[in-house]
Motif scaffolding. Structure first.
Motif: not given
Ligand code: CP
Length: 305
Positions: A51-55, A104, A132, A135, A258-260
């Motif tokens: 899962n990912s939102t930002r990347t 990923r 990563h 990041q 780095p989030g989340p």
């Molecule tokens: N920091 C980071 O990789 O966030 P995501 O998992 O939302 O991509």
């Protein structure tokens, strides 16, 4: 460069080149159209097995802002679910005329395996507990933008070091610039090899005192099958960045994550909102850094060729 697989193999000069280019890309993001023709005619594909939102979103936006043709493969609805192997998926993407694959995967080394078996460029968007790289690059970009340097700083990395690919990429990247790196977290989450690359603090107070930058990490509950922490409340009490620990942190120290974020586990909502917290800035900077990486991976001349 053809691929970006990790920061371990990049030189200091390679990293500076990416960060300088990202600065130019950030000016494009501030323009009205947010558009450049640099990737016109290129096909950029994202393939995320985790899962990912930002990347994922920032890579997709970065590619679109640079006029690429983009598509996103959802592993959940792809032929991976019918048993198609990774190698066959790569060959399929090749047949679909992919130029850049952003991948990923939960297994360390998958981007490296793909890069050895394909004709297109591969960008590692996080591989297991390994790296990563984008990041860490966006973290370094944010540090340089705020503090005007990424050299000779005192930097603390707090939390789940063992499972963190963000920690590893940051340690590889930041160590090239003569920074003093301190780590701290539950003993079960500090890998023994880390002593060769960073100082292991014995308390949170010691770890954060006198630092220019604090990088707080997410507890990677999805990788903790063996119960590395007893409870989230206990973790927050001993390792969380909260108002109590802020007594040891200067107002000019950057607070990064780095989030989340697991609010109230690694960090409090109040600390996240402090003026020296860069958490949202990091996300924005991620677009510029990924634009720079996409640009360099699609040039013929570059750091690998
Ligand atoms: N920091 C980071 O990789 O966030 P995501 O998992 O939302 O991509």
């Amino acid at each position: 460069m053809k691929h970006l697989l990790g920061l371990r193999e990049l030189s200091k000069e390679d990293i500076i080149k990416i960060l300088n280019l990202a600065k130019d890309m950030k000016t494009i993001l501030k323009s009205e159209t947010k558009k450049t023709p640099h990737l016109q005619g290129y096909s950029v594909v994202t393939l995320f097995y985790e899962n990912s939102t930002r990347t994922r979103t920032s890579f997709e936006l970065a590619a679109k802002f640079m006029s690429a043709n983009t598509t996103s493969i959802s592993v959940q609805t792809s032929s991976v679910q019918k048993g198609e192997s990774l190698l066959d998926t790569i060959k399929t993407l090749e047949a679909l005329k992919t130029d850049v694959l952003i991948v990923r995967h939960s297994v360390s080394g998958v981007p490296h395996f793909i890069a050895k078996n394909c004709s297109f460029s591969v960008i590692n968007a996080g591989d297991g507990m390994n790296e990563h790289p984008t990041q860490a690059l966006l973290d370094m970009f944010t540090i340089r933008e705020r503090l005007r340097t990424i050299e000779k700083l005192k930097i603390a990395i707090i939390g789940d070091i063992l499972h963190s690919r963000v920690a590893r990429s940051n340690i590889w990247g930041l160590s090239k610039f003569d920074n003093q790196i301190t780590v701290f977290g539950p003993q079960t989450l500090i890998p023994p090899y880390i002593e060769n690359f960073a100082y292991v603090a014995s308390s949170l107070e010691e770890a954060v005192s006198g630092k220019d930058v604090i990088i707080d990490l997410r507890i990677q509950l999805e990788r903790q099958k063996r119960g590395f922490i007893t409870s989230k409340q206990e973790y927050y009490k001993f390792y969380g960045l909260n108002e109590d620990i802020m007594r040891y942190i200067s107002g000019s120290t950057l607070i990064m994550h780095p989030g989340p974020v697991n609010r109230g586990v690694e960090i409090s909502s109040e600390v996240m909102q402090l003026p020296n917290s860069t958490i949202e800035e990091q996300v924005t900077n991620g677009i510029a850094v990924r634009m720079a990486v996409l640009y360099l991976c699609t040039r013929k001349e570059g750091i690998y060729r």
